[in-house]
Design an enzyme around this catalytic site. Structure first.
Site, PDB file in Angstrom:
ATOM      1  N   ASN A   9     -61.038 -14.764 -35.200  1.00  0.00           N
ATOM      2  CA  ASN A   9     -62.034 -14.584 -36.263  1.00  0.00           C
ATOM      3  C   ASN A   9     -61.989 -15.836 -37.127  1.00  0.00           C
ATOM      4  O   ASN A   9     -61.109 -15.975 -37.976  1.00  0.00           O
ATOM      5  CB  ASN A   9     -61.698 -13.332 -37.089  1.00  0.00           C
ATOM      6  CG  ASN A   9     -62.664 -13.140 -38.245  1.00  0.00           C
ATOM      7  OD1 ASN A   9     -63.716 -13.785 -38.294  1.00  0.00           O
ATOM      8  ND2 ASN A   9     -62.317 -12.260 -39.169  1.00  0.00           N
ATOM      9  N   TRP A  10     -62.940 -16.729 -36.865  1.00  0.00           N
ATOM     10  CA  TRP A  10     -62.919 -18.020 -37.584  1.00  0.00           C
ATOM     11  C   TRP A  10     -63.355 -17.891 -39.045  1.00  0.00           C
ATOM     12  O   TRP A  10     -63.155 -18.798 -39.824  1.00  0.00           O
ATOM     13  CB  TRP A  10     -63.847 -19.014 -36.882  1.00  0.00           C
ATOM     14  CG  TRP A  10     -63.333 -19.538 -35.577  1.00  0.00           C
ATOM     15  CD1 TRP A  10     -62.107 -19.281 -35.001  1.00  0.00           C
ATOM     16  CD2 TRP A  10     -64.026 -20.416 -34.678  1.00  0.00           C
ATOM     17  NE1 TRP A  10     -62.014 -19.962 -33.809  1.00  0.00           N
ATOM     18  CE2 TRP A  10     -63.171 -20.665 -33.581  1.00  0.00           C
ATOM     19  CE3 TRP A  10     -65.283 -21.025 -34.695  1.00  0.00           C
ATOM     20  CZ2 TRP A  10     -63.542 -21.487 -32.520  1.00  0.00           C
ATOM     21  CZ3 TRP A  10     -65.651 -21.830 -33.639  1.00  0.00           C
ATOM     22  CH2 TRP A  10     -64.787 -22.071 -32.557  1.00  0.00           C
ATOM     23  N   LYS A  11     -64.014 -16.800 -39.369  1.00  0.00           N
ATOM     24  CA  LYS A  11     -64.578 -16.625 -40.726  1.00  0.00           C
ATOM     25  C   LYS A  11     -65.476 -17.819 -41.053  1.00  0.00           C
ATOM     26  O   LYS A  11     -66.112 -18.365 -40.151  1.00  0.00           O
ATOM     27  CB  LYS A  11     -63.447 -16.421 -41.739  1.00  0.00           C
ATOM     28  CG  LYS A  11     -62.464 -15.343 -41.286  1.00  0.00           C
ATOM     29  CD  LYS A  11     -61.486 -14.927 -42.325  1.00  0.00           C
ATOM     30  CE  LYS A  11     -60.538 -13.881 -41.746  1.00  0.00           C
ATOM     31  NZ  LYS A  11     -59.630 -13.330 -42.727  1.00  0.00           N
ATOM     32  N   HIS A  97     -65.569  -5.775 -41.298  1.00  0.00           N
ATOM     33  CA  HIS A  97     -64.367  -6.499 -41.743  1.00  0.00           C
ATOM     34  C   HIS A  97     -64.157  -6.233 -43.239  1.00  0.00           C
ATOM     35  O   HIS A  97     -65.122  -6.105 -43.991  1.00  0.00           O
ATOM     36  CB  HIS A  97     -64.531  -8.000 -41.483  1.00  0.00           C
ATOM     37  CG  HIS A  97     -63.261  -8.761 -41.674  1.00  0.00           C
ATOM     38  ND1 HIS A  97     -62.812  -9.105 -42.921  1.00  0.00           N
ATOM     39  CD2 HIS A  97     -62.328  -9.180 -40.790  1.00  0.00           C
ATOM     40  CE1 HIS A  97     -61.637  -9.734 -42.780  1.00  0.00           C
ATOM     41  NE2 HIS A  97     -61.337  -9.792 -41.499  1.00  0.00           N
ATOM     42  N   GLU A  99     -63.464  -8.072 -45.576  1.00  0.00           N
ATOM     43  CA  GLU A  99     -64.131  -9.042 -46.471  1.00  0.00           C
ATOM     44  C   GLU A  99     -65.597  -8.685 -46.647  1.00  0.00           C
ATOM     45  O   GLU A  99     -66.169  -8.882 -47.719  1.00  0.00           O
ATOM     46  CB  GLU A  99     -63.957 -10.465 -45.903  1.00  0.00           C
ATOM     47  CG  GLU A  99     -62.520 -10.944 -46.075  1.00  0.00           C
ATOM     48  CD  GLU A  99     -62.027 -11.909 -45.012  1.00  0.00           C
ATOM     49  OE1 GLU A  99     -62.840 -12.493 -44.277  1.00  0.00           O
ATOM     50  OE2 GLU A  99     -60.787 -12.071 -44.908  1.00  0.00           O
ATOM     51  N   GLU A 169     -56.679  -3.499 -39.520  1.00  0.00           N
ATOM     52  CA  GLU A 169     -56.282  -4.654 -40.317  1.00  0.00           C
ATOM     53  C   GLU A 169     -55.899  -4.200 -41.724  1.00  0.00           C
ATOM     54  O   GLU A 169     -56.779  -4.039 -42.586  1.00  0.00           O
ATOM     55  CB  GLU A 169     -57.440  -5.654 -40.413  1.00  0.00           C
ATOM     56  CG  GLU A 169     -57.910  -6.187 -39.082  1.00  0.00           C
ATOM     57  CD  GLU A 169     -58.606  -7.540 -39.232  1.00  0.00           C
ATOM     58  OE1 GLU A 169     -58.160  -8.485 -38.576  1.00  0.00           O
ATOM     59  OE2 GLU A 169     -59.555  -7.649 -40.012  1.00  0.00           O
ATOM     60  N   GLY A 175     -54.450 -12.760 -44.348  1.00  0.00           N
ATOM     61  CA  GLY A 175     -54.392 -14.065 -44.987  1.00  0.00           C
ATOM     62  C   GLY A 175     -53.258 -14.197 -45.993  1.00  0.00           C
ATOM     63  O   GLY A 175     -53.228 -15.144 -46.771  1.00  0.00           O
ATOM     64  N   SER A 215     -52.393 -11.571 -40.484  1.00  0.00           N
ATOM     65  CA  SER A 215     -51.315 -12.563 -40.346  1.00  0.00           C
ATOM     66  C   SER A 215     -50.630 -12.528 -38.977  1.00  0.00           C
ATOM     67  O   SER A 215     -49.426 -12.705 -38.880  1.00  0.00           O
ATOM     68  CB  SER A 215     -50.294 -12.417 -41.482  1.00  0.00           C
ATOM     69  OG  SER A 215     -50.920 -12.672 -42.733  1.00  0.00           O
ATOM     70  N   GLY A 236     -57.151 -14.407 -37.690  1.00  0.00           N
ATOM     71  CA  GLY A 236     -57.879 -15.316 -38.566  1.00  0.00           C
ATOM     72  C   GLY A 236     -57.263 -16.699 -38.555  1.00  0.00           C
ATOM     73  O   GLY A 236     -57.479 -17.505 -37.649  1.00  0.00           O
ATOM     74  N   GLY A 237     -56.449 -16.989 -39.554  1.00  0.00           N
ATOM     75  CA  GLY A 237     -55.893 -18.334 -39.768  1.00  0.00           C
ATOM     76  C   GLY A 237     -55.329 -18.992 -38.518  1.00  0.00           C
ATOM     77  O   GLY A 237     -55.641 -20.161 -38.217  1.00  0.00           O
TER      78      GLY A 237
HETATM   79  P1  PGA Z   1     -55.497 -13.526 -40.830  1.00  0.00           P
HETATM   80  O1  PGA Z   1     -56.943 -12.806 -40.779  1.00  0.00           O
HETATM   81  O2  PGA Z   1     -55.019 -13.588 -39.390  1.00  0.00           O
HETATM   82  O3  PGA Z   1     -55.757 -14.884 -41.391  1.00  0.00           O
HETATM   83  O4  PGA Z   1     -54.610 -12.681 -41.675  1.00  0.00           O
HETATM   84  C1  PGA Z   1     -57.179 -11.732 -39.932  1.00  0.00           C
HETATM   85  C2  PGA Z   1     -58.579 -11.210 -40.141  1.00  0.00           C
HETATM   86  O5  PGA Z   1     -59.024 -11.132 -41.306  1.00  0.00           O
HETATM   87  O6  PGA Z   1     -59.288 -10.844 -39.173  1.00  0.00           O
END
Ligand code: PGA
Length: 253
Positions: A9-11, A97, A99, A169, A175, A215, A236-237
């Site tokens: 998930n590059w966001k 998600h 967010e 999640e 994050g 994470s 994500g990251g």
């Molecule tokens: P993260 O993000 O791996 O940076 O914690 C995961 C996500 O929000 O899908």
């Protein structure tokens, strides 16, 4: 057999050339995927076509949108429909998600509508659920996540549910560098599967991929994915660094 999925998930990260380089690096690693293993890249909308073009060379690699709108078409400036994604041959879309829920006010009903539109257009939703920290601290995470499933998924038939991927999640782990322990992840994933089994039967629940997100790193993926009910991750990251994401792909069961 249940699919094991490493989903990036590059966001809202990476420029177009950076995105092309990252995809090329991951593809060049030539990860030897088993038949039940898939790699998915949820990329920013302007990169969908480029991503799908690059991934088309390989089996078991798929492109995902990070969101779509809850209406079929019309005067919704700036939005993207499931039908548009389908017309680009996109096969996955992240829905709900945390967010999107938090910054864009997306609620369970709206997400149910998005899920319906995805399924109508042959797109597999990656449905995200997960609790914020105060809910975890009060030890009411099971009720919270069960409600999220009820609001957005339980109107589906068993056949429709078969085309859903779930990502658990916990918001406190996204994050933050704070990962759920394998015990916490397995406990919640088993609870999700149990809840799905109660509603749809054990056979249906057993076939649903439930990814862990929050994470996931190169260093902890193997341990997390080794849990019986964890079928990969939404990352994500760590998905922004080719070497790390390649290692995460190699950690799939
Ligand atoms: P993260 O993000 O791996 O940076 O914690 C995961 C996500 O929000 O899908």
């Amino acid at each position: 057999m249940r699919k094991q999925i490493a989903a990036a998930n590059w966001k809202m990260n990476l420029t177009y050339p950076q995105a092309e380089n990252l995809l090329t690096d991951v593809l060049n690693a030539n990860a030897d995927l088993k038949e039940n293993q898939q790699v998915v890249f949820a990329v920013p909308s302007p990169y969908l076509t480029m991503t799908n073009g690059l991934l088309a060379q390989k089996d078991n690699y798929f492109t995902a949108a990070q969101n779509c709108f809850n209406k079929k078409s019309g005067a919704y400036t700036g939005e993207i429909s499931a039908e548009m994604l389908h017309s680009l041959d996109i096969e996955f879309c992240v829905i709900g998600h945390s967010e999107r829920r938090e910054y864009f006010g997306e609620d369970g009903k709206m997400l149910a509508e998005k899920i319906d539109l995805c399924l109508e257009f042959d797109i597999t939703p990656i449905f995200c659920c997960g609790e914020p920290l105060p809910i975890r601290e009060a030890n009411t995470q099971n009720d919270y996540v069960e409600t999220q499933l009820k609001e957005s998924l339980f109107h589906l038939t068993a056949d429709q549910l078969d085309n859903i991927v779930i990502a658990y999640e916990p918001i406190w782990a996204i994050g933050t560098g704070k990962t759920a322990t394998t015990g916490q992840a397995q406990e919640m994933h088993a609870f999700l599967r149990y809840t799905l089994a109660n509603q749809y039967g054990a056979n249906v629940a057993d076939l649903i991929s439930i990814l862990y997100g929050g994470s996931v790193k190169a260093g902890n993926a193997k341990e997390l994915f080794s849990c019986a009910d964890v079928d990969g991750g939404l990352v994500g990251g760590a998905s922004l660094i080719a070497a790390d994401f390649i290692q995460i792909i190699h950690s799939l069961k």
